[in-house]
Design a protein around this motif. Structure first.
Motif, PDB file in Angstrom:
ATOM      1  N   MET A 133       0.786  -1.205   0.000  1.00 59.24           N
ATOM      2  CA  MET A 133       0.000   0.000   0.000  1.00 59.24           C
ATOM      3  C   MET A 133       0.828   1.270   0.000  1.00 59.24           C
ATOM      4  O   MET A 133       0.361   2.285  -0.414  1.00 59.24           O
ATOM      5  CB  MET A 133      -0.879   0.029   1.249  1.00 59.24           C
ATOM      6  N   SER A 134       2.035   1.191   0.494  1.00 58.44           N
ATOM      7  CA  SER A 134       2.839   2.404   0.574  1.00 58.44           C
ATOM      8  C   SER A 134       3.841   2.459  -0.568  1.00 58.44           C
ATOM      9  O   SER A 134       5.009   2.699  -0.379  1.00 58.44           O
ATOM     10  CB  SER A 134       3.544   2.471   1.923  1.00 58.44           C
ATOM     11  N   GLY A 135       3.371   2.239  -1.768  1.00 56.29           N
ATOM     12  CA  GLY A 135       4.223   2.292  -2.956  1.00 56.29           C
ATOM     13  C   GLY A 135       4.499   3.736  -3.362  1.00 56.29           C
ATOM     14  O   GLY A 135       4.086   4.680  -2.692  1.00 56.29           O
ATOM     15  N   PRO A 136       5.173   3.916  -4.491  1.00 48.78           N
ATOM     16  CA  PRO A 136       5.545   5.253  -4.929  1.00 48.78           C
ATOM     17  C   PRO A 136       4.356   6.119  -5.344  1.00 48.78           C
ATOM     18  O   PRO A 136       4.468   7.324  -5.402  1.00 48.78           O
ATOM     19  CB  PRO A 136       6.474   5.010  -6.118  1.00 48.78           C
ATOM     20  N   ASN A 137       3.216   5.515  -5.594  1.00 46.73           N
ATOM     21  CA  ASN A 137       2.034   6.271  -6.012  1.00 46.73           C
ATOM     22  C   ASN A 137       1.136   6.636  -4.842  1.00 46.73           C
ATOM     23  O   ASN A 137       0.100   7.252  -5.034  1.00 46.73           O
ATOM     24  CB  ASN A 137       1.235   5.475  -7.055  1.00 46.73           C
ATOM     25  N   HIS A 138       1.504   6.271  -3.653  1.00 46.66           N
ATOM     26  CA  HIS A 138       0.699   6.561  -2.469  1.00 46.66           C
ATOM     27  C   HIS A 138       0.716   8.074  -2.222  1.00 46.66           C
ATOM     28  O   HIS A 138       1.764   8.703  -2.292  1.00 46.66           O
ATOM     29  CB  HIS A 138       1.262   5.792  -1.267  1.00 46.66           C
ATOM     30  N   PRO A 139      -0.458   8.689  -1.930  1.00 54.20           N
ATOM     31  CA  PRO A 139      -0.514  10.145  -1.736  1.00 54.20           C
ATOM     32  C   PRO A 139       0.394  10.644  -0.607  1.00 54.20           C
ATOM     33  O   PRO A 139       1.014  11.703  -0.728  1.00 54.20           O
ATOM     34  CB  PRO A 139      -1.974  10.421  -1.399  1.00 54.20           C
ATOM     35  N   LYS A 140       0.503   9.896   0.464  1.00 54.28           N
ATOM     36  CA  LYS A 140       1.356  10.315   1.579  1.00 54.28           C
ATOM     37  C   LYS A 140       2.832  10.318   1.164  1.00 54.28           C
ATOM     38  O   LYS A 140       3.596  11.182   1.568  1.00 54.28           O
ATOM     39  CB  LYS A 140       1.172   9.392   2.789  1.00 54.28           C
ATOM     40  N   GLU A 141       3.217   9.353   0.353  1.00 57.58           N
ATOM     41  CA  GLU A 141       4.606   9.281  -0.114  1.00 57.58           C
ATOM     42  C   GLU A 141       4.925  10.471  -1.018  1.00 57.58           C
ATOM     43  O   GLU A 141       6.015  11.046  -0.946  1.00 57.58           O
ATOM     44  CB  GLU A 141       4.845   7.964  -0.859  1.00 57.58           C
ATOM     45  N   LYS A 142       3.961  10.847  -1.847  1.00 57.30           N
ATOM     46  CA  LYS A 142       4.161  11.998  -2.731  1.00 57.30           C
ATOM     47  C   LYS A 142       4.303  13.281  -1.902  1.00 57.30           C
ATOM     48  O   LYS A 142       5.175  14.108  -2.174  1.00 57.30           O
ATOM     49  CB  LYS A 142       2.993  12.118  -3.700  1.00 57.30           C
ATOM     50  N   GLN A 143       3.484  13.438  -0.874  1.00 60.83           N
ATOM     51  CA  GLN A 143       3.578  14.609   0.000  1.00 60.83           C
ATOM     52  C   GLN A 143       4.918  14.631   0.725  1.00 60.83           C
ATOM     53  O   GLN A 143       5.536  15.687   0.886  1.00 60.83           O
ATOM     54  CB  GLN A 143       2.446  14.609   1.032  1.00 60.83           C
ATOM     55  N   ARG A 144       5.364  13.458   1.154  1.00 61.21           N
ATOM     56  CA  ARG A 144       6.641  13.366   1.857  1.00 61.21           C
ATOM     57  C   ARG A 144       7.788  13.789   0.951  1.00 61.21           C
ATOM     58  O   ARG A 144       8.678  14.542   1.341  1.00 61.21           O
ATOM     59  CB  ARG A 144       6.852  11.933   2.359  1.00 61.21           C
ATOM     60  N   GLU A 145       7.782  13.311  -0.288  1.00 64.94           N
ATOM     61  CA  GLU A 145       8.827  13.667  -1.244  1.00 64.94           C
ATOM     62  C   GLU A 145       8.812  15.162  -1.546  1.00 64.94           C
ATOM     63  O   GLU A 145       9.860  15.803  -1.627  1.00 64.94           O
ATOM     64  CB  GLU A 145       8.669  12.859  -2.530  1.00 64.94           C
ATOM     65  N   GLU A 146       7.637  15.751  -1.688  1.00 69.26           N
ATOM     66  CA  GLU A 146       7.536  17.191  -1.933  1.00 69.26           C
ATOM     67  C   GLU A 146       8.055  17.990  -0.738  1.00 69.26           C
ATOM     68  O   GLU A 146       8.738  19.006  -0.909  1.00 69.26           O
ATOM     69  CB  GLU A 146       6.090  17.575  -2.235  1.00 69.26           C
ATOM     70  N   ALA A 147       7.742  17.529   0.455  1.00 69.41           N
ATOM     71  CA  ALA A 147       8.211  18.217   1.660  1.00 69.41           C
ATOM     72  C   ALA A 147       9.726  18.142   1.781  1.00 69.41           C
ATOM     73  O   ALA A 147      10.385  19.138   2.112  1.00 69.41           O
ATOM     74  CB  ALA A 147       7.555  17.618   2.897  1.00 69.41           C
ATOM     75  N   LEU A 148      10.298  16.971   1.506  1.00 74.14           N
ATOM     76  CA  LEU A 148      11.758  16.839   1.553  1.00 74.14           C
ATOM     77  C   LEU A 148      12.427  17.715   0.501  1.00 74.14           C
ATOM     78  O   LEU A 148      13.464  18.336   0.757  1.00 74.14           O
ATOM     79  CB  LEU A 148      12.159  15.374   1.367  1.00 74.14           C
ATOM     80  N   HIS A 149      11.837  17.784  -0.682  1.00 73.38           N
ATOM     81  CA  HIS A 149      12.380  18.637  -1.731  1.00 73.38           C
ATOM     82  C   HIS A 149      12.322  20.112  -1.310  1.00 73.38           C
ATOM     83  O   HIS A 149      13.275  20.862  -1.518  1.00 73.38           O
ATOM     84  CB  HIS A 149      11.608  18.417  -3.033  1.00 73.38           C
ATOM     85  N   ALA A 150      11.214  20.530  -0.702  1.00 72.98           N
ATOM     86  CA  ALA A 150      11.084  21.912  -0.241  1.00 72.98           C
ATOM     87  C   ALA A 150      12.109  22.221   0.847  1.00 72.98           C
ATOM     88  O   ALA A 150      12.709  23.298   0.864  1.00 72.98           O
ATOM     89  CB  ALA A 150       9.671  22.159   0.273  1.00 72.98           C
ATOM     90  N   LEU A 151      12.338  21.288   1.759  1.00 77.79           N
ATOM     91  CA  LEU A 151      13.334  21.497   2.817  1.00 77.79           C
ATOM     92  C   LEU A 151      14.738  21.607   2.232  1.00 77.79           C
ATOM     93  O   LEU A 151      15.532  22.446   2.672  1.00 77.79           O
ATOM     94  CB  LEU A 151      13.270  20.359   3.834  1.00 77.79           C
ATOM     95  N   ASP A 152      15.045  20.773   1.256  1.00 79.11           N
ATOM     96  CA  ASP A 152      16.359  20.859   0.604  1.00 79.11           C
ATOM     97  C   ASP A 152      16.553  22.208  -0.086  1.00 79.11           C
ATOM     98  O   ASP A 152      17.622  22.823  -0.004  1.00 79.11           O
ATOM     99  CB  ASP A 152      16.535  19.731  -0.416  1.00 79.11           C
ATOM    100  N   ARG A 153      15.498  22.686  -0.740  1.00 74.86           N
ATOM    101  CA  ARG A 153      15.573  23.973  -1.432  1.00 74.86           C
ATOM    102  C   ARG A 153      15.758  25.122  -0.432  1.00 74.86           C
ATOM    103  O   ARG A 153      16.588  26.019  -0.645  1.00 74.86           O
ATOM    104  CB  ARG A 153      14.308  24.191  -2.262  1.00 74.86           C
ATOM    105  N   VAL A 154      15.040  25.092   0.677  1.00 78.53           N
ATOM    106  CA  VAL A 154      15.176  26.126   1.704  1.00 78.53           C
ATOM    107  C   VAL A 154      16.572  26.110   2.306  1.00 78.53           C
ATOM    108  O   VAL A 154      17.183  27.158   2.520  1.00 78.53           O
ATOM    109  CB  VAL A 154      14.103  25.941   2.806  1.00 78.53           C
ATOM    110  N   GLU A 155      17.098  24.931   2.561  1.00 79.47           N
ATOM    111  CA  GLU A 155      18.455  24.816   3.116  1.00 79.47           C
ATOM    112  C   GLU A 155      19.490  25.390   2.153  1.00 79.47           C
ATOM    113  O   GLU A 155      20.392  26.129   2.563  1.00 79.47           O
ATOM    114  CB  GLU A 155      18.777  23.356   3.417  1.00 79.47           C
ATOM    115  N   ALA A 156      19.357  25.089   0.882  1.00 76.98           N
ATOM    116  CA  ALA A 156      20.308  25.603  -0.111  1.00 76.98           C
ATOM    117  C   ALA A 156      20.218  27.119  -0.218  1.00 76.98           C
ATOM    118  O   ALA A 156      21.240  27.810  -0.304  1.00 76.98           O
ATOM    119  CB  ALA A 156      20.038  24.962  -1.463  1.00 76.98           C
ATOM    120  N   GLU A 157      19.024  27.666  -0.198  1.00 79.36           N
ATOM    121  CA  GLU A 157      18.850  29.118  -0.291  1.00 79.36           C
ATOM    122  C   GLU A 157      19.358  29.824   0.956  1.00 79.36           C
ATOM    123  O   GLU A 157      19.939  30.898   0.863  1.00 79.36           O
ATOM    124  CB  GLU A 157      17.389  29.460  -0.541  1.00 79.36           C
ATOM    125  N   SER A 158      19.135  29.249   2.126  1.00 77.31           N
ATOM    126  CA  SER A 158      19.587  29.903   3.355  1.00 77.31           C
ATOM    127  C   SER A 158      21.104  29.900   3.440  1.00 77.31           C
ATOM    128  O   SER A 158      21.704  30.851   3.923  1.00 77.31           O
ATOM    129  CB  SER A 158      18.981  29.232   4.587  1.00 77.31           C
TER     130      SER A 158
END
Length: 84
Positions: free
Chosen positions: A1-26
């Motif tokens: 159930m927790s495959g790559p198409n799972h909505p929670k997994e997609k949200q998690r990946e987007e959140a990690l990407h946003a955190l990486d972008r904020v860290e790089a900008e700061s």
């Protein structure tokens, strides 16, 4: 159930990407601010704002600013030893 198409997994990946972008900008903001402050202090201490043709004024300014820095550091040490 927790495959790559799972909505929670997609949200998690987007959140990690946003955190990486904020860290790089700061890091860029902090780094550029530090570099800018260091360049400004270097120019100030080397009397870059004075007329380069008047060597006496340039060296007098450098000596005065250097002694001012030494005095300020000594004052901070004195106050720290006295009151802390």
């Amino acid at each position: 159930m927790s495959g790559p198409n799972h909505p929670k997994e997609k949200q998690r990946e987007e959140a990690l990407h946003a955190l990486d972008r904020v860290e790089a900008e700061s890091e860029t903001i902090v780094g550029s601010t530090f570099v800018r402050m260091a360049d400004r202090a270097k120019k100030h201490m080397s009397a870059a704002d004075k007329d380069e043709n008047d060597e006496i004024e340039v060296w007098g300014t450098r000596i005065g600013r250097g002694l001012g820095l030494v005095f300020a550091i000594g004052l901070v040490i004195y106050l720290a030893v006295t009151y802390l």
